[in-house]
Design a protein around this motif. Structure first.
Motif, mmCIF file in Angstrom:
data_model
loop_
_atom_site.group_PDB
_atom_site.id
_atom_site.type_symbol
_atom_site.label_atom_id
_atom_site.label_comp_id
_atom_site.label_asym_id
_atom_site.label_seq_id
_atom_site.Cartn_x
_atom_site.Cartn_y
_atom_site.Cartn_z
ATOM 1 N N TYR A 45 0.842 -1.199 0.000
ATOM 2 C CA TYR A 45 0.000 0.000 0.000
ATOM 3 C C TYR A 45 0.878 1.250 0.000
ATOM 4 N N SER A 46 0.413 2.248 -0.722
ATOM 5 C CA SER A 46 1.100 3.531 -0.701
ATOM 6 C C SER A 46 0.748 4.216 0.627
ATOM 7 N N THR A 47 1.759 4.411 1.476
ATOM 8 C CA THR A 47 1.489 4.780 2.867
ATOM 9 C C THR A 47 2.300 5.995 3.301
ATOM 10 N N GLY A 48 1.643 6.883 4.041
ATOM 11 C CA GLY A 48 2.324 8.024 4.634
ATOM 12 C C GLY A 48 2.181 7.996 6.139
ATOM 13 N N LEU A 49 3.097 8.645 6.816
ATOM 14 C CA LEU A 49 3.006 8.785 8.272
ATOM 15 C C LEU A 49 3.193 10.255 8.606
ATOM 16 N N LEU A 50 2.205 10.822 9.290
ATOM 17 C CA LEU A 50 2.347 12.197 9.769
ATOM 18 C C LEU A 50 2.512 12.163 11.276
ATOM 19 N N ASP A 51 3.640 12.668 11.730
ATOM 20 C CA ASP A 51 3.909 12.744 13.165
ATOM 21 C C ASP A 51 3.403 14.108 13.643
ATOM 22 N N ALA A 52 2.261 14.094 14.308
ATOM 23 C CA ALA A 52 1.611 15.344 14.731
ATOM 24 C C ALA A 52 1.827 15.609 16.212
ATOM 25 N N ASP A 53 2.849 14.973 16.780
ATOM 26 C CA ASP A 53 3.099 15.176 18.207
ATOM 27 C C ASP A 53 3.982 16.405 18.401
ATOM 28 N N ILE A 54 3.323 17.548 18.605
ATOM 29 C CA ILE A 54 4.099 18.794 18.721
ATOM 30 C C ILE A 54 4.975 18.805 19.969
ATOM 31 N N TYR A 55 4.584 18.052 20.979
ATOM 32 C CA TYR A 55 5.335 18.120 22.241
ATOM 33 C C TYR A 55 6.475 17.104 22.306
ATOM 34 N N GLY A 56 6.406 16.040 21.535
ATOM 35 C CA GLY A 56 7.478 15.035 21.571
ATOM 36 C C GLY A 56 7.500 14.237 20.293
ATOM 37 N N PRO A 57 7.904 14.877 19.171
ATOM 38 C CA PRO A 57 7.898 14.157 17.890
ATOM 39 C C PRO A 57 8.813 12.937 17.922
ATOM 40 N N SER A 58 8.352 11.834 17.364
ATOM 41 C CA SER A 58 9.119 10.581 17.391
ATOM 42 C C SER A 58 9.578 10.127 16.018
ATOM 43 N N ALA A 59 8.850 10.525 14.984
ATOM 44 C CA ALA A 59 9.145 9.991 13.649
ATOM 45 C C ALA A 59 10.581 10.271 13.196
ATOM 46 N N GLY A 95 8.087 17.792 13.927
ATOM 47 C CA GLY A 95 9.393 17.940 14.562
ATOM 48 C C GLY A 95 10.473 18.477 13.617
ATOM 49 N N PHE A 96 10.232 18.391 12.281
ATOM 50 C CA PHE A 96 11.210 18.946 11.343
ATOM 51 C C PHE A 96 11.199 20.472 11.379
ATOM 52 N N PHE A 97 10.119 21.032 11.895
ATOM 53 C CA PHE A 97 9.934 22.484 11.787
ATOM 54 C C PHE A 97 9.985 23.230 13.109
ATOM 55 N N ALA A 101 12.351 23.383 22.237
ATOM 56 C CA ALA A 101 12.192 24.369 23.311
ATOM 57 C C ALA A 101 10.952 25.236 23.084
ATOM 58 N N GLU A 102 10.564 25.367 21.810
ATOM 59 C CA GLU A 102 9.408 26.207 21.471
ATOM 60 C C GLU A 102 8.090 25.448 21.573
#
Ligand SMILES: Nc1ncnc2c1ncn2[C@@H]1O[C@H](COP(=O)(O)OP(=O)(O)OP(=O)(O)O)[C@@H](O)[C@H]1O
Ligand SMILES: [Mg+2]
Length: 263
Positions: A45-59, A95-97, A101-102
């Motif tokens: 399957y064509s699959t994406g993962l969005l890590d939306a954890d602003i407080y502790g991104p893991s991806a 987490g890429f952006f 600390a912010e």
């Protein structure tokens, strides 16, 4: 809250959007999200993962993308960020952006608009599945996903012990809210048991037995999978080696079962 008050964005290039959530921190949401995404990709399957954890991104860690910065490309006069592809999964992380600390000041409208933009302005291409990893709790990220988009459903992750379960129930209640709710696809019980390498037929229920099943019954939803405690899990995940995780037959089978259960 009125679910119809906000115009929802229809991401027509994505067939199914699956949210991974739990009221509780540290139960394995990010591990389950990543494992499910890799498993779906392995099944073709064509699959994406969005890590939306602003407080502790893991991806970025799980997919070995630390210190990476996505490219931006101009498509039809609009800028899109290009997801990274690793283990067959297109990965984008908040987490890429943001500077860790912010992150704590990313609340309310800022969290909401940042997440909305990331989801809309990533060049996902055509996807069969987009798996979204969320922070613990029932905060701005969850409300934004429910109010601004049309997710297919949510998978709720828990560990077997009662304390985890009571927090998880709060999340299930929010996701099944009459106004903003979406289908609860089912429960994943993580850290269900431990099997020593030298005793492959034995199961030790370190955090108790049957918690996930009781939770699923209480809310009348399926128990989609049980994922054992695995010694390699921390090491493989912390080193961004998701592929190593899939060399363990019990872990591979659990994620395959989970992937099959949502098709
Ligand atoms: N089945 C498992 N066996 C062994 N370790 C595990 C298992 N599942 C998760 N872990 C480990 O437990 C830790 C927490 O997992 P993870 O980060 O996926 O949880 P989370 O719910 O996303 O946490 P947070 O709420 O902080 O986002 C990680 O170090 C992970 O490698
Ligand atoms: Mg997480």
């Amino acid at each position: 809250m009125d679910n119809n008050a906000i115009q929802k964005t229809n991401l027509s290039n994505i067939k199914k959007i699956i949210i991974i959530a739990s009221g509780k921190g540290g139960v394995g949401k990010s591990t389950v999200a990543a494992g499910l995404a890799v498993s779906l990709a392995l099944e073709g399957y064509s699959t994406g993962l969005l890590d939306a954890d602003i407080y502790g991104p893991s991806a970025p860690t799980l997919f070995n993308l630390m210190c990476e910065m996505p490219d931006v490309e101009l498509i039809d006069g609009k800028n899109y960020v290009t997801p990274f592809t690793n283990f067959g999964v297109k990965v984008m992380s908040i987490g890429f952006f943001i500077d860790p600390a912010e992150a704590v000041i990313w609340r309310g409208p800022r969290a909401s608009s940042g997440l909305t933009q990331l989801l809309k302005d990533t060049n996902w291409g055509e996807l069969d599945y987009l798996i979204i990893d969320t922070p613990p709790g029932t905060g701005d990220v969850h409300i934004t996903l429910l109010q601004n988009f049309m997710p297919t459903g949510v998978i709720v992750v828990t560990t077997p012990q009662e304390m985890a379960l009571s927090d998880v129930k709060k999340a299930i209640n929010m996701y099944s809210d009459k106004q903003i709710g979406i289908p609860i696809l089912g429960v994943v019980e993580n850290m269900s048991w431990f099997t020593p390498v030298n005793h492959p037929d034995e199961k030790y229920y370190i955090f108790g037995n049957g918690g996930g099943e009781r939770l699923a019954k209480e809310f009348n939803v399926p128990l989609l999978a049980q994922i054992p405690i695995n010694e390699k899990m921390c090491k493989s995940c912390d080193n961004g080696k998701m592929n190593e995780l899939f060399t363990d037959p019990a872990i591979k089978a659990a994620f395959e079962q989970l992937a099959d259960s949502i098709q």
